[in-house]
Scaffold this motif. Sequence first.
Motif, short mmCIF file in Angstrom:
data_model
loop_
_atom_site.label_atom_id
_atom_site.label_comp_id
_atom_site.label_asym_id
_atom_site.label_seq_id
_atom_site.Cartn_x
_atom_site.Cartn_y
_atom_site.Cartn_z
N ILE A 243 30.06 58.05 156.24
CA ILE A 243 28.80 57.67 155.68
C ILE A 243 28.07 57.05 156.99
CG2 ILE A 243 27.34 55.97 154.35
CD1 ILE A 243 29.51 55.95 152.15
N GLY A 244 27.02 57.64 157.03
CA GLY A 244 26.01 57.32 158.28
C GLY A 244 25.08 56.12 157.96
N VAL A 245 23.82 56.64 158.25
CA VAL A 245 22.94 55.37 157.99
C VAL A 245 22.83 55.17 156.56
CG1 VAL A 245 20.21 55.01 158.07
CG2 VAL A 245 21.32 56.53 159.81
N MET A 246 22.80 53.65 156.20
CA MET A 246 22.98 53.22 154.70
C MET A 246 22.02 51.91 154.55
SD MET A 246 24.57 50.39 153.08
CE MET A 246 26.07 49.89 154.27
N LEU A 247 21.44 51.90 153.44
CA LEU A 247 20.68 51.06 152.79
C LEU A 247 21.04 50.55 151.48
CD1 LEU A 247 18.22 48.89 152.89
CD2 LEU A 247 17.07 50.85 151.84
N SER A 248 21.59 49.25 151.36
CA SER A 248 22.17 48.70 149.91
C SER A 248 21.77 47.50 149.52
CB SER A 248 23.72 49.24 149.80
OG SER A 248 24.12 48.73 148.62
N LYS A 249 21.06 47.17 148.69
CA LYS A 249 20.52 45.82 148.66
C LYS A 249 19.92 45.70 147.13
CE LYS A 249 15.66 45.81 150.36
NZ LYS A 249 14.59 45.37 150.97
N TYR A 250 19.91 44.13 146.76
CA TYR A 250 19.29 44.08 145.36
C TYR A 250 17.95 43.46 145.61
CZ TYR A 250 23.63 44.95 143.06
OH TYR A 250 24.73 45.18 142.19
N GLN A 251 16.95 43.80 144.94
CA GLN A 251 15.76 43.21 144.88
C GLN A 251 15.18 43.23 143.65
OE1 GLN A 251 12.76 44.67 147.93
NE2 GLN A 251 11.27 44.69 146.61
N ARG A 252 14.58 41.71 143.45
CA ARG A 252 13.73 41.36 142.25
C ARG A 252 12.45 42.15 141.98
NH1 ARG A 252 10.23 37.76 140.09
NH2 ARG A 252 10.44 36.94 138.11
N THR A 253 12.08 42.75 140.92
CA THR A 253 10.87 43.62 140.65
C THR A 253 10.40 43.17 139.32
OG1 THR A 253 11.53 45.27 141.87
CG2 THR A 253 9.90 45.85 140.70
N GLY A 254 9.43 42.28 138.93
CA GLY A 254 8.99 41.94 137.70
C GLY A 254 10.12 41.20 137.13
N GLY A 255 10.40 41.49 135.71
CA GLY A 255 11.56 40.61 135.07
C GLY A 255 12.78 41.46 135.24
N PHE A 256 13.03 42.22 136.34
CA PHE A 256 14.42 42.70 136.48
C PHE A 256 14.94 42.67 138.06
CE2 PHE A 256 14.27 45.40 132.58
CZ PHE A 256 13.01 45.23 132.23
N VAL A 257 16.17 42.97 138.29
CA VAL A 257 16.60 43.12 139.32
C VAL A 257 17.09 44.42 139.63
CG1 VAL A 257 18.49 42.43 141.15
CG2 VAL A 257 17.36 40.92 139.40
N GLU A 258 16.67 45.22 140.67
CA GLU A 258 17.09 46.62 140.95
C GLU A 258 17.86 46.64 142.46
OE1 GLU A 258 13.31 48.24 141.62
OE2 GLU A 258 13.02 48.70 139.65
N TRP A 259 18.96 47.67 142.32
CA TRP A 259 20.01 47.98 143.18
C TRP A 259 19.30 49.14 143.94
CZ3 TRP A 259 24.30 51.58 143.23
CH2 TRP A 259 25.04 51.56 144.51
N HIS A 260 18.96 48.89 145.07
CA HIS A 260 18.22 50.16 145.67
C HIS A 260 19.30 50.50 146.72
CE1 HIS A 260 13.69 49.41 144.70
NE2 HIS A 260 14.43 48.52 144.41
#
Length: 694
Positions: free
Chosen positions: A589-606
Amino acid sequence: MARAATAAVRLLTGEREPVRLATTANITLYGLQTIDSVLTEVGDRVLVKDQTAGAQNGIYTASAGEWYRAADARTARTMQKGTTVHVQEGTANNSRTYAFQTYQPVIGTDDIVLTFYQSDDIVGDMEAAAGGFVDAAAASAAQALGAMTTVVDPQFSTLAIAQAYSPAVAPDWIRTAGLTVAGAGGATYAKAASQPSHAGKLQITLSGGATQWYEIAGTELSAAQFGTTGAAIQAAITCLVAKAKGGEVLIPAGDWLVTGQSSGDSQLTGIVVPYSTQIDPEKRIAIRFSRGAVLKANSNNMIVLRVSDSLIDIHEPIIDGNGHTGVWGIAVVPEDMDQTTTRVDQSYVNIFNPFITECAEGVVYQAGPRVAGPADSACFYNWVHGGHLYNCTRGVWRKAGPNANAATVNAGGTIGLRIGGTCNTGIDNEAAGGNSDIMTGLESINDGTSPHATPTAYRVIQTASTGADNNDNVLSQPRFESNTRDIDNANATTMIVDAKNLSGTKCLFTTLPRAVSSGSAVLAPQIGMAGGLQYQSNAYLAGLPVAVLRVLGRGIEIDSTDVFKIYDKGFEWADFALTVANVTNVDSIGVMLSKYQRTGGFVEWHFRFRFDATTNNVDVVINLPRAAETALYTTTSGILAMHVPLFIHDGVSDVARWGVLGATTLTVSPGGTWNAGASTNEIHGCIRYREQGV
């Protein structure tokens, strides 16, 4: 004969040495001058009795320079009430005797009052006192007119009869038993040096043709002394303001019809306390309503009582919109709410136990404009103590000022106020800073769509329309009952403390407040917490009791086992590292982005990562960091599992694709083939979770 009588009086009450002259108007206590048609000489004793500053009255020795008090009349004892002094010369005061009327005066501070006592012509005095009653027929006529004349301070049944009085010499005081009828609006009038600028006055014409003005005495006035409508209340306030000493206006029992007059802004004005240029506690004015006194609006689009000055107390007001539209009950606002050039202050205004009903606005506050330089208008430390705002479209409105960065309504509030009935908005913080609403009852606020589409009990916007902040407002120990919406908050510094019957399903938090606490477990899951929240014991979040907890610069999540989980500042969880251990069919696995972020009334795993595929036509399976909430997704075509929209690059082209979502995995098909042997493949997308209960 007269001097013998005076000698007898001297034995009983004490008498100062005679004076040569007595004043007839306010004078300058300096230099030789003409007093009562006689030029003074050095050393003359002069009775000064008509000074505008009453504390200057007394017996003086005339001088070419500063006058000074006579040696026998410099102390409280030597000017005690009942002490008399005889005048030797002059046109008006020749052979008259005056009496001191102030009990134990503080010299230089207390007003020293002198009144006519008698003249050398005792028989003439008696005849004047009789006022024609020697003739029985004349006496009967006078009695029919209501005259009650005495020589020292003549008294009359009404103002009109007093104005018809025509004595040879003007008395110092005139009294009336009523304004238009005896028994209602009686007053005492004091001789004035010139025509007063207010309505509390009367004028008489002396028998010789000269005129004399009088003004209503004292600083405790009644509206009944001026009339029976709202205009009379205005006249009483104007009179008190003109005296510049502070005092009280009493509004007697009864209905007082208040008609609006044009003002500088769009709202008509019924009664106004006008602005003065300084905050002076010694000029504090109280407006006191008797039991049963009611102000009733007589115009549309009017302010019944506009308070445009500081240090005003309003006691137990009852105000009725009286069927008119656009009526504001009490407005603590400038005389012209729209002007942008002159600093004005409306501060330290206290409203005690009001009952305001059937008005568009119950109580309104607004600061004046921000002007050039450091000077700024102010509207602070204004409070409502108790009372009820009933059937008012909006109860309390803290309104934005007239220009950019105008001051907010700040450091005031309400305590023990009840707002309800047919009502759209309870408390509306449009331009407010640091206000505290304590033990407020907000009930049955569920009517109409104006001023707000959703009826709301307590509202705080983020920033005033003028740019001023709307920060640090506190709602403490409120009680909510039967409202469409309890709270609408868009400001992160708001605090809601120990709320009773607060329902989370009736709260709209577009921005989370600094704190929310309630004694009942009814807050909905939509309520989260922002940086700096502090919850005390017996507080509740989503129905779960919260122990003493303080979280600075972080967010909070509660999972299904009631466990608190703290995630990073900015509503982000720590990164979830993607490796060959949790992604199948990849060599690296090379370049990687993995994080959680709150959006409105939800949390998204990007997530987004590049990889070297092991086999070019085999699915890539990603093990999810948290179990998926499949209820947030829908099936497609009835045969596929839950799907997640993705964007992939297979080493050749960019493709939009659905990922197949399982309970713990996300499966991604290449569609064609992956590029094996180089990290040029790429997948990116997001998985959505509920903000709480993850």
